[in-house]
Design an enzyme around this catalytic site. Structure first.
Site, PDB file in Angstrom:
ATOM      1  CE  LYS A  14      -4.358  -1.245  13.125  1.00 60.95           C
ATOM      2  NZ  LYS A  14      -4.447  -1.273  11.645  1.00 60.95           N
ATOM      3  NE  ARG A  26      -6.159  -2.212   2.274  1.00 59.28           N
ATOM      4  CZ  ARG A  26      -5.186  -2.080   3.167  1.00 59.28           C
ATOM      5  NH1 ARG A  26      -4.424  -1.006   3.125  1.00 59.28           N
ATOM      6  NH2 ARG A  26      -4.974  -2.993   4.089  1.00 59.28           N
ATOM      7  CB  THR A  57      -0.932   0.013   1.224  1.00 55.26           C
ATOM      8  OG1 THR A  57      -0.147  -0.170   2.412  1.00 55.26           O
ATOM      9  CG2 THR A  57      -1.955  -1.120   1.132  1.00 55.26           C
ATOM     10  CG  HIS A  62       3.752   1.021   8.495  1.00 56.97           C
ATOM     11  ND1 HIS A  62       3.267   0.174   9.474  1.00 56.97           N
ATOM     12  CD2 HIS A  62       2.822   0.999   7.515  1.00 56.97           C
ATOM     13  CE1 HIS A  62       2.118  -0.337   9.116  1.00 56.97           C
ATOM     14  NE2 HIS A  62       1.815   0.141   7.910  1.00 56.97           N
ATOM     15  CG  HIS A 120       4.481  -3.528   7.238  1.00 56.57           C
ATOM     16  ND1 HIS A 120       4.494  -2.240   6.768  1.00 56.57           N
ATOM     17  CD2 HIS A 120       3.395  -4.123   6.677  1.00 56.57           C
ATOM     18  CE1 HIS A 120       3.468  -2.057   5.949  1.00 56.57           C
ATOM     19  NE2 HIS A 120       2.785  -3.176   5.889  1.00 56.57           N
ATOM     20  CG  ASP A 165      -5.353  -7.811  10.824  1.00 49.73           C
ATOM     21  OD1 ASP A 165      -4.411  -8.642  10.792  1.00 49.73           O
ATOM     22  OD2 ASP A 165      -5.256  -6.668  10.342  1.00 49.73           O
ATOM     23  CE  LYS A 187      -6.433  -1.549   6.571  1.00 50.42           C
ATOM     24  NZ  LYS A 187      -5.523  -0.667   7.314  1.00 50.42           N
ATOM     25  CD  GLN A 195      -4.302 -13.303   2.884  1.00 51.01           C
ATOM     26  OE1 GLN A 195      -4.580 -12.123   2.746  1.00 51.01           O
ATOM     27  NE2 GLN A 195      -4.017 -13.837   4.070  1.00 51.01           N
ATOM     28  CE  LYS A 199      -1.838   4.209  11.829  1.00 54.06           C
ATOM     29  NZ  LYS A 199      -1.297   4.641  10.541  1.00 54.06           N
ATOM     30  CB  THR A 200       3.939  10.377  15.723  1.00 52.18           C
ATOM     31  OG1 THR A 200       4.214  10.822  14.372  1.00 52.18           O
ATOM     32  CG2 THR A 200       4.940   9.301  16.105  1.00 52.18           C
TER      33      THR A 200
END
Length: 427
Positions: free
Chosen positions: A233, A89, A43, A48, A51, A198, A85, A177, A236-237
Site C-alpha cells: 500500500k 477494527r 476512522t 490520508h 483516500h 476492495d 481487513k 452500506q 505509508k512511511t
C-alpha cells in the site's frame, strides 16, 4: 469534458478496475448529468494519501458535469468495514466519531465545489440511520438480503476463513452500506457508486438492494487500490501514514514523499492522482525512460500534489525547505521547520549564554557538534572551505557565533562537506 471523454479518461489512467455494466453506464452518463457517491469511513480526523484515489474520482466526475456526493460514514464508522481487513477494527466512541466526521468533512471542501444547484453534497449516513430501530431495519432492509449472497462476497468469505473470524457486527456492515445506496438513490437520484476494488462486494450488495427495494437499475464502478509495483500500500512511511492534515504531515514531508516515489510507480501515481493531461503525461514518461536519474516526473508529481493539498503557500514552504536540505542558504526559519527538514540529523545542546559577550568560537562549536574530532581537524576543515554555518561557507577561522547566527528561534545549522549536517540547539 463529455461523458464519453470521462470514460476514456478513466480508462487511459487505469482507473477502471471493475464496472457492473460499462456499456449501460456509458449510456447513462451520456443521457445527462448524473449523481455519483463514494463513502469515506471516519476512522481518523484527517484523510490520508490512500483516500485521494476516491476524492479525485469524485472530482473527475464533477469536472465532467456530474454531481458528486461525499458520504462520511458517521453510522457505518461505528461498526467498521471488514473489507480488506484481517481483524476487527477498534470501535470508536460517539465523541471520537463526531470529531473525525467534522475533520474529514472540512477537508473535502478543498477538493470539491459545493456551491450552486449542482454543487457537490457532503452527507453523513448517521442522519438517516439514527432514528432506525433494530426491528425496523431488519423488517425493511434485512428481509431483502439473501444470506447466501452475503456469504459469497469475498470480503465476508476471506474473513470467515481467517483466524480472526467475523463478528456479527462486521457482518452487518454490508447491509448498512447497501442501504446508503438505496437512500441516496431515493432522496438524491444517485445511480452510481464508486470505490476502491476492495469495495466491490459492498457496492454490488447495494445494487441488488436497490433492485429489490426500489425496482431501479443502479451502477457500480471500482478503481484499483493505490499500491506500489510490488503490491504494498502506498501512502505509508516508517513514521506512519501520509496525512492531508498539515499538522500531522507537514507540507515538506508530503512533498518529499512524492519526490521519493520509485521510478516503477511514479507514472502510475501521476495517472491515478493528478489532472495532468495526456500530452504532458506522455512527455514525462518519455523523459523518465530517457533519464530516470533526473526524477523529472517525481518533481512534477510532488509539485502538483502539494499544491492541490496544501495550496500555493504550502508548496512554497515545501520547496524552500527542500532547497535548504540541499544546501540553499537558510533565512530565518522556525524551530519546527528545521526539525522537520533535519529530522534525521544529529543534534546537540548548548547554553544560550555562550552566544553573548565575545560569542562561541566556531572551532569549539564544530567539535561540540561532532562534525570534527579535534580543534586541528576543525581548523583544517575551515581552511579547506568545507565548513558551512546555516549553509553559508565559513572562511574566518576566528569567527564567533552570536545571536545573529541562529537560523531559527533556538537552532544553528552546521555542515561539513556536501551532506554532513549537525544541529546545535541553544537552551
Amino acid at each position: 469534458m463529455t461523458a464519453t471523454n470521462l470514460i476514456e479518461e478513466l480508462r487511459w489512467r487505469g482507473l477502471i478496475h471493475q464496472t457492473t455494466d460499462e456499456v449501460e453506464l456509458g449510456k447513462l452518463l451520456q443521457s445527462g448529468p448524473q449523481t455519483i457517491y463514494i463513502g469515506f469511513d471516519p476512522t481518523a480526523s484527517s484523510l490520508h494519501v490512500g483516500h485521494l484515489m476516491q476524492v479525485m474520482m469524485l472530482r473527475r466526475f464533477q469536472r465532467a458535469g456530474h454531481r458528486p456526493i461525499a458520504l462520511v460514514g458517521g453510522a457505518t464508522g461505528m461498526i467498521g468495514d471488514p473489507s480488506g481487513k484481517s481483524e476487527e477494527r477498534n470501535l470508536l466512541t460517539a465523541e471520537q466519531l463526531q470529531a473525525n466526521v467534522d475533520g474529514v468533512a472540512e477537508q473535502m471542501k478543498q477538493f470539491l465545489n459545493f456551491s450552486g444547484d449542482q454543487g457537490a453534497l457532503l452527507l453523513n449516513n448517521f442522519e438517516w440511520m439514527k432514528s432506525y430501530s433494530y426491528l425496523e431495519f431488519l423488517r425493511d432492509v434485512g428481509k431483502n438480503f439473501p444470506v447466501g449472497a452475503m456469504m459469497g462476497k469475498e470480503s465476508v468469505r476471506s474473513r470467515l476463513d481467517s483466524e480472526a473470524g467475523l463478528s456479527y457486527t462486521e457482518f452487518s456492515y454490508m447491509l448498512l452500506q447497501a442501504y446508503d445506496f438505496v437512500q441516496l438513490s431515493r432522496e438524491h437520484g444517485c445511480k452510481i457508486q464508486a470505490g476502491g476494488s476492495d469495495q466491490w462486494g459492498n457496492i454490488t450488495a447495494g445494487i441488488d438492494l436497490g433492485r429489490r427495494m426500489l425496482g431501479q437499475q443502479l451502477f457500480g464502478l471500482t478503481a484499483p487500490l493505490l499500491t506500489t509495483s510490488d503490491g504494498r500500500k502506498m501512502g505509508k512511511t516508517e513514521k506512519g501514514a501520509i496525512w492531508l492534515d498539515p499538522q500531522r504531515t507537514s507540507p515538506y514531508e508530503f512533498f518529499q514523499y512524492w519526490v521519493n516515489v520509485e521510478d516503477a510507480d511514479v507514472m502510475r501515481c501521476i495517472a491515478y492522482l493528478t489532472e495532468i493531461e495526456r500530452e504532458e503525461y506522455d512527455e514525462l514518461a518519455a523523459q523518465t525512460e530517457a533519464d530516470a536519474g533526473k526524477r523529472v516526473a517525481q518533481k512534477r508529481l510532488a509539485t502538483w500534489m502539494t499544491e492541490l493539498v496544501h495550496g500555493e503557500q504550502g508548496l512554497e514552504s515545501a520547496e524552500r525547505a527542500t532547497k535548504i536540505l540541499f544546501g540553499g542558504e537558510i533565512e530565518k526559519a522556525s524551530d519546527a521547520q528545521l526539525s522537520q527538514i533535519f529530522a534525521d540529523v544529529p543534534s546537540t545542546e548548548a547554553q544560550r549564554s555562550v552566544l553573548g559577550g565575545e560569542g562561541w568560537w566556531i572551532v569549539e562549536a564544530l567539535q561540540a557538534s561532532g562534525l570534527t574530532s579535534s580543534s586541528s581537524d576543525a581548523r583544517r576543515a575551515i581552511k579547506e572551505g568545507s565548513v558551512y554555518l546555516n549553509n553559508r561557507r565559513v572562511s574566518d577561522m576566528n569567527h564567533r557565533l552570536s545571536e545573529v547566527d541562529l537560523a531559527s528561534e533556538t537552532v544553528t545549522v552546521l555542515r561539513r562537506g556536501k551532506r554532513k549536517y549537525a544541529l546545535i540547539r541553544f537552551t
